[in-house]
Write a protein that holds these residues in place. Structure first.
Motif, PDB file in Angstrom:
ATOM      1  N   LEU A  59      -0.036   7.587  -6.039  1.00 30.35           N
ATOM      2  CA  LEU A  59      -1.127   8.460  -5.954  1.00 30.35           C
ATOM      3  C   LEU A  59      -0.546   9.838  -5.600  1.00 30.35           C
ATOM      4  CD1 LEU A  59      -4.029   6.567  -4.025  1.00 30.35           C
ATOM      5  CD2 LEU A  59      -4.018   7.547  -6.294  1.00 30.35           C
ATOM      6  N   PHE A  60       0.454  10.057  -4.614  1.00 34.72           N
ATOM      7  CA  PHE A  60       1.029  11.091  -4.378  1.00 34.72           C
ATOM      8  C   PHE A  60       1.796  11.871  -5.437  1.00 34.72           C
ATOM      9  CE2 PHE A  60       4.121  14.040  -2.293  1.00 34.72           C
ATOM     10  CZ  PHE A  60       3.403  14.937  -1.546  1.00 34.72           C
ATOM     11  N   LEU A  78      -4.750  -4.881   4.237  1.00 35.77           N
ATOM     12  CA  LEU A  78      -5.686  -4.657   2.960  1.00 35.77           C
ATOM     13  C   LEU A  78      -6.840  -4.724   3.383  1.00 35.77           C
ATOM     14  CD1 LEU A  78      -3.755  -6.354   0.085  1.00 35.77           C
ATOM     15  CD2 LEU A  78      -4.127  -3.823   0.659  1.00 35.77           C
ATOM     16  N   ILE A  91      -5.036   9.104   0.337  1.00 40.16           N
ATOM     17  CA  ILE A  91      -3.919   8.865   1.161  1.00 40.16           C
ATOM     18  C   ILE A  91      -3.732   8.432   2.290  1.00 40.16           C
ATOM     19  CG2 ILE A  91      -1.286   9.236   1.117  1.00 40.16           C
ATOM     20  CD1 ILE A  91      -1.548  10.633  -1.568  1.00 40.16           C
ATOM     21  N   PRO A 132       0.905  -1.256   0.042  1.00 39.13           N
ATOM     22  CA  PRO A 132       0.108   0.159  -0.219  1.00 39.13           C
ATOM     23  C   PRO A 132       0.916   1.237   0.037  1.00 39.13           C
ATOM     24  CG  PRO A 132      -0.685  -1.407   1.681  1.00 39.13           C
ATOM     25  CD  PRO A 132       0.373  -2.201   1.008  1.00 39.13           C
ATOM     26  N   TYR A 133       2.035   1.244   0.464  1.00 35.25           N
ATOM     27  CA  TYR A 133       2.773   2.584   0.655  1.00 35.25           C
ATOM     28  C   TYR A 133       3.304   2.695  -1.042  1.00 35.25           C
ATOM     29  CZ  TYR A 133       2.669   2.427   5.603  1.00 35.25           C
ATOM     30  OH  TYR A 133       2.083   2.752   6.633  1.00 35.25           O
ATOM     31  N   VAL A 190       1.272   2.206  -3.365  1.00 35.66           N
ATOM     32  CA  VAL A 190       0.091   2.820  -4.071  1.00 35.66           C
ATOM     33  C   VAL A 190      -0.155   4.173  -3.602  1.00 35.66           C
ATOM     34  CG1 VAL A 190      -2.497   2.819  -3.891  1.00 35.66           C
ATOM     35  CG2 VAL A 190      -1.001   0.593  -4.238  1.00 35.66           C
ATOM     36  N   VAL A 191       0.267   4.299  -2.329  1.00 33.90           N
ATOM     37  CA  VAL A 191       0.165   5.878  -1.662  1.00 33.90           C
ATOM     38  C   VAL A 191       1.157   6.743  -2.497  1.00 33.90           C
ATOM     39  CG1 VAL A 191       1.172   6.990   0.329  1.00 33.90           C
ATOM     40  CG2 VAL A 191      -0.508   5.327   0.606  1.00 33.90           C
ATOM     41  N   TYR A 202      -4.617   0.819   6.505  1.00 31.17           N
ATOM     42  CA  TYR A 202      -3.842  -0.222   6.518  1.00 31.17           C
ATOM     43  C   TYR A 202      -2.893  -0.649   7.564  1.00 31.17           C
ATOM     44  CZ  TYR A 202      -0.053  -3.101   4.730  1.00 31.17           C
ATOM     45  OH  TYR A 202       0.684  -4.312   4.243  1.00 31.17           O
ATOM     46  N   SER A 203      -2.472   0.502   8.514  1.00 35.71           N
ATOM     47  CA  SER A 203      -1.912   0.235   9.858  1.00 35.71           C
ATOM     48  C   SER A 203      -2.801  -0.565  10.787  1.00 35.71           C
ATOM     49  CB  SER A 203      -1.438   1.660  10.329  1.00 35.71           C
ATOM     50  OG  SER A 203      -1.265   2.500   9.402  1.00 35.71           O
ATOM     51  N   VAL A 259       5.677   7.866   9.962  1.00 33.74           N
ATOM     52  CA  VAL A 259       4.471   6.981  10.055  1.00 33.74           C
ATOM     53  C   VAL A 259       4.672   5.693   9.956  1.00 33.74           C
ATOM     54  CG1 VAL A 259       2.152   6.598   9.023  1.00 33.74           C
ATOM     55  CG2 VAL A 259       2.960   9.042   8.910  1.00 33.74           C
ATOM     56  N   ILE A 288      -5.712   5.557   3.269  1.00 30.83           N
ATOM     57  CA  ILE A 288      -5.135   4.072   2.830  1.00 30.83           C
ATOM     58  C   ILE A 288      -4.009   4.050   4.144  1.00 30.83           C
ATOM     59  CG2 ILE A 288      -3.593   3.123   1.420  1.00 30.83           C
ATOM     60  CD1 ILE A 288      -4.675   4.478  -0.913  1.00 30.83           C
ATOM     61  N   ILE A 289      -3.489   4.806   4.392  1.00 28.96           N
ATOM     62  CA  ILE A 289      -2.342   4.585   5.427  1.00 28.96           C
ATOM     63  C   ILE A 289      -2.831   4.133   6.793  1.00 28.96           C
ATOM     64  CG2 ILE A 289      -0.428   5.851   6.714  1.00 28.96           C
ATOM     65  CD1 ILE A 289       0.393   7.373   4.220  1.00 28.96           C
ATOM     66  N   LEU A 328      -9.148  -0.196  -5.754  1.00 29.48           N
ATOM     67  CA  LEU A 328      -7.750  -0.397  -5.013  1.00 29.48           C
ATOM     68  C   LEU A 328      -7.959  -1.847  -4.305  1.00 29.48           C
ATOM     69  CD1 LEU A 328      -6.248   2.832  -3.190  1.00 29.48           C
ATOM     70  CD2 LEU A 328      -5.474   1.183  -5.383  1.00 29.48           C
TER      71      LEU A 328
END
Lengths: 707, 707
Positions: free
Chosen positions: A525-526, B409, B397, A518-519, A521-522, B404-405, A608, B400-401, B483
């Motif tokens: 997107l960023f 997923l 974003i 997912p990072y 994907v992040v 996910y944490s 994070v 998601i972060i 996603l």
């Protein structure tokens, strides 16, 4: 020995530049009135560039100190070389250009061929200097580092210094592109709105106080801006290819010759480009485009031979090479990759001409949509701009697949190097545009006979096409070049992680570039967001500057009613001054966006989630910028070119011609397209690469830290 | 047992729909003239939908046969359920909407509150049916498969059948979105150009032969189209979350309850959404937006409680779960993810309002730029449209972060599920728009007193904002939902590769999703290209349809001069008919683009490079579509909304008001924004998901093949 030869070939560009400049200056500079106008343009352009470089200088000094502090003086000096040479190329190009404009107008009063010769020669000076200075900067500093200073070709310091050189070039480039772009389009849009639309006076009318500013803009935007842009793409691509070679062939006996190979390709192509310029002569058919394409064709054909020679001398056709990762290829494969690069260049030229030329469906469809009004013109223009991204993307995709199958990532890098090796000639085609544009303006303002204006208009129309074609080329090569930079980022990162004992910061970093992370994907997107935000800033800036020009011109008309009657002289300088300040102010924040994004992004994700995630996210961010940046830039530059030529198509007498309702709608489309194609779109190029190169430097700095 | 409860709660939506429809029909339908107009709109809308569904039916039957042949009848039936229910939701919604419009006009002649009640209730019928039918379709078919037919929850057949159900919904959705969008904007743009601009008659003037078509368009585009769109996002997200659960918890005792959990969240939120509708009552301040937000706030607050109950009953707050991949989370974590989903919804609503509301900088800046002309209006509008992508991207974003944490997923999937659980209420807000728009048109055409038109205009203005807000929500959730689909693709692929003995096609496939793999880059570029190309096709189609409407109206004016004098009745039916044919024809090719791209892309890369590379490239392509699609869709819908409201802002008396030069420029911007926000932009949603879901089906089919 080979390096010495490369440097000698590079110096040829300086020799050509000096010779061509001398013969330009010797040409007839026209009447006193013409010289007065040209003087005002030159003065404005020099004042703008002085101010721009002063501002960039301050940022540059701060960064020079930071780079030197974190990575050592040798690396800092690399940054300085890139920045200074990029500035020099733009500065000289602009200075030649503001001298050639009036001489082109004067020569055009004799014959079209004479006008073409002066205008093209002036473009060629800029073009050869861009390629030559970039090559010399990289080659000489590489020579000094590996010769006089005794470093090994693959040493980290050498790599870091080269990357910093690229960064210096990129930094100048984004400021020059954006500042120049905002200036030129602020003047153009604002001047047109208040002159053509409100006051009802033609373009380049001396009564419009924004006229000189518009002509200054052509020089600082299209000439100095584009020069800095391609200087950057050129330098960065060569550097990235050398860095890739240093990683892929670390410890290999062939390392040194593979690092020299990209320099060799570029050196030989400077010679072929110079040779090509001598074939630009107006044929009996009087086809200007034909003359330019003939020169380009000669340069490309000679390059096929030249690159073959470079291949034979530096890497050998039959020698087999194996990278650290286990990819094996021969010199032949590399040569084929270079040919693919030339083919991509050719295809992108053809596609761009299709989307922006007046003979084809897209431009005609916009012209036809103008009949039903402003709205439908813009809708169709946007449709064309979106559509115009597809074919270039497919060409790039095919290029990646073919060159990767031939020689892996290094093959892609060689293809881009070959693409850019012709940059000297391509910049010549582009820098020719503002000169003829200016020449037309000078002819108009100096009241030269109508047939002179016809000649300069014919040159100018071709200039519009070549400008669009150059932008397509610049973006295509920038996209591919950025992919090479991205490959350098991943390879560098893997190198540091594998040698974590030496680079303690990278201990226990586990790189996961998988799309399932997912990072990643992040990051995508960023990164994908940045070109959109950057484009928004550029468009807004042009809108704001145009608005202030409108107000300034209105004020002058109000306070000096004699201007419109031709009795009072407008205060051209104030408009130039106002735009200079506005453009410089507006360029700062968007330019810092790509510089700061990788750094801020890295530290946020680090806080994070952790190091591994942060490296993955930053890597993905680089690719995200490339993917959306490529499409945003392609759609903006092609769409803008198509709008511009749809207007010209109507002015040529279609759908009612000049003054019709369709023409008014087409003028709206052209106005919209202006910041699209000349400010936001092209500035996305250096923006993509800055993001990537800052990430590379970040890695270098982290590698120096204690961990 | 839990499933039964879910189905019962889902059935409540049908009960609500029946009750609300009955009370709507019972309302006063106004004068004979009003009913006549409404009848013409209803007839046109039904004729269009009949034709659209016939065309889709043919494509649908072909695909049903193909799916059944390759994957078995149970999977084919899943496809059928998704397709039919999506069509039913749109069809019923449209039928309610064309009955509510005239009743809203009549009620508005009594009071604003009465008008709001009818309009909102009609929207709520569509909304609840969308959510209810989607939930019931998935829940009942899942129940049949795992109950009566005796399959295990995690069986491949169950997964494939659910995915096919999502595909059925997506396929209807892209056709409905695109066909309806082309129809409505072709009518709107064409009608405005020829009516407002050429003939100088106001919007909705009965003398304009395109008026009825414009009103029909509101129903088939904004109502039926949006219904199909959110039906699809809703169904696909629930399905994707269930599929993820089936993969992550294969062989785990908790599998069944985790697969039911998304269904449970959705079921309880149908109840809270219905409850929320009863709080939409015009307050003393007469703020329509306030009334709608109060209802939405109640629904959201109740959902917090409801989802807590669903969590307690189905997964337990303190129970710990561990996925096959080793991620561990508790029921609490999942609940927190659901809350994040609700927060994302709220933030996207706020951001969209900022960018499209008349009280804030963006819309005001476009209005101000209109003063200097058409060109600057469009430049500023484009700048806003580009800028409007940044904040939603950052929210996504962050979402998601955080999720996910919390729970990997699966946490992201639950957050999207919670976002979409409120779809019933959100669609109600959206479907309210076309009803009020139509009501205004009917009031105008039937010559009702000006104060009625004032009431409907007030409702309509709010409708514009809610439509923009819904689109922001639809795209945000679609991006996140896609996603989840992408995660399902990668998980599925890993599952097949790990069990290659069972799925021989996947023997020796080595998945490399690393960004350093050039085939991943190729996939990202190819996928990134699709939304641009798709957008280009949509914009071109609207331009073409609008052009043919202009010609048809001109023809009618020419042949029946009595129309303009109010003596002859225009032939409304011909315009509707012409648009119907044109829209249906134009929707086919762009709709097939996302269906065929993954398949063609896979086989080309397979031929060029091999299976492993082809799977990597297709995976990257899915992500490429998501990344650029999100930005393209966000920029188009927000930009279009901002242009629309900039026009309204000027019409409210700013910058010269109606009829000023600024207003003309703002009308141009609005025209450009129309296909941006109502055709190309929203159709990107289903397009993103179709690409992903087709790839999932492709995997399923390959898994069935011999290898």
């Amino acid at each position: 020995m080979a390096l010495l030869l490369i440097i000698i070939l590079g110096l040829l560009s300086i020799v050509y530049g000096a010779w061509a400049t001398k013969s330009l200056i010797a040409a007839d500079a026209g009447s006193a009135r013409m010289q007065e106008i040209a003087g005002a343009i030159a003065e404005g352009a020099q004042a703008y560039l002085r101010r721009q470089y002063t501002t960039i200088g301050i940022v540059g000094v701060v960064i020079f100190v930071l780079v030197s502090y974190f990575l050592g003086l040798a690396v800092g000096v690399g940054f300085l070389i890139g920045a200074v040479l990029s500035g020099v190329a733009g500065f000289i190009g602009m200075n030649v250009s503001v001298r050639a404009n009036v001489r082109t107008a004067q020569a055009a009063s004799k014959s079209l061929g004479a006008g073409l010769e002066i205008a093209f020669k002036s473009g060629a000076v800029t073009g050869m200097l861009v390629a030559g200075l970039a090559l010399l900067g990289v080659a000489i500093y590489y020579g000094v580092l590996t010769g006089a200073l005794g470093y090994q070709p693959g040493d980290r310091l050498v790599v870091d210094a080269l990357v910093a050189l690229g960064f210096g070039a990129s930094l100048i480039s984004i400021f020059a592109r954006l500042g120049g772009g905002i200036f030129t389009k602020g003047a153009d849009v604002g001047g047109d709105l208040v002159g053509k639309v409100e006051a009802g006076i033609p373009e380049d009318d001396p009564r419009n106080p924004a006229t000189i500013a518009d002509n200054v803009g052509d020089n600082v935007g299209d000439c100095a801006g584009m020069a800095a842009d391609l200087f950057e793409t050129y330098a960065v691509t060569v550097v990235a290819t050398m860095v890739l070679a240093s990683i892929f062939f670390a410890g290999n006996a062939a390392l040194s010759s593979l690092m020299l190979y990209p320099l060799g390709i570029c050196a030989i192509c400077i010679v072929t480009s110079i040779a090509g310029t001598f074939f630009v002569k107006l044929p009996a058919s009087q086809s200007i485009m034909g003359a330019l394409y003939r020169g380009f064709g000669v340069a490309a054909a000679l390059s096929l031979v030249g690159i073959a020679i470079a291949t034979a001398l530096l890497v050998g056709f039959s020698t087999e090479y194996t990278t650290a990762g286990g990819t094996t290829f021969s010199g032949w494969d590399l040569y084929l990759c270079a040919i693919v690069g030339l083919v991509i260049t050719g295809l992108i030229v053809v596609i761009t001409e299709y989307y922006t030329g007046t003979n084809f469906r897209p431009v005609k469809s916009i012209a036809a949509a103008s009949v039903t009004g402003h709205g439908t013109n813009v809708i169709q223009g946007l449709a064309v701009s979106l559509e115009a991204t597809a074919l270039p993307a497919l060409v790039i995709i095919a290029g990646i697949i073919v060159t990767y199958s031939l020689a892996g990532l290094f093959g892609i890098a060689i293809a881009v190097t070959a693409m850019l090796a012709l940059a000297g000639f391509v910049v010549a085609l582009d820098a020719f545009g503002p000169v003829t544009d200016n020449a037309g303006g000078i002819a108009e303002m100096a009241g030269l006979p109508a047939e002179v204006r016809n000649s300069t208009d014919a040159l100018d129309a071709v200039g519009n096409t070549t400008k669009a074609v150059t932008k397509g080329y610049a973006i295509g090569s920038a996209g591919l070049g950025a992919l090479v930079l991205f490959a350098a980022y991943t390879s560098d990162l893997n190198h540091f992680i594998a040698n974590a004992a030496q680079y303690p910061y990278f201990a226990n970093v586990k790189l996961d570039f998988s799309l399932a992370n997912p990072y990643v994907v992040v990051g995508l997107l960023f990164g994908g967001m940045l070109p959109f935000l950057f484009g928004a800033m550029g468009m807004t800036a042009v809108g704001r500057c145009a608005g202030s020009i409108v107000e300034e011109v209105r004020r002058q008309f109000r306070e000096k009613p004699g201007i419109m009657e031709g009795k009072d002289r407008p205060d051209y300088g104030r408009a130039v001054d106002l735009l200079t300040k506005a453009a410089i102010k507006e360029m700062i924040i968007p330019s810092l966006l790509p510089v700061l994004s990788p750094i801020v992004g890295y530290f946020i994700i680090l806080a994070v989630a952790g190091k591994s995630e942060a490296f993955s996210a930053v890597g993905a961010m680089l690719l995200g910028v490339i993917v959306t940046g490529l499409f945003v830039a392609l759609s903006m530059t092609s769409g803008g070119g198509a709008w511009d030529n749809a207007k010209k198509y109507i002015e040529d007498g279609h759908h009612g011609g000049k003054g019709s309702e369709a023409h008014k709608a087409a003028v709206t489309g052209d106005t919209v397209g202006d910041p699209y194609k000349d400010t936001a779109g092209p500035a996305v190029n250096p923006m993509i690469k800055i993001t990537n190169i800052v990430a590379l430097l970040l890695l270098a700095i982290l590698a120096h830290s204690a961990g």
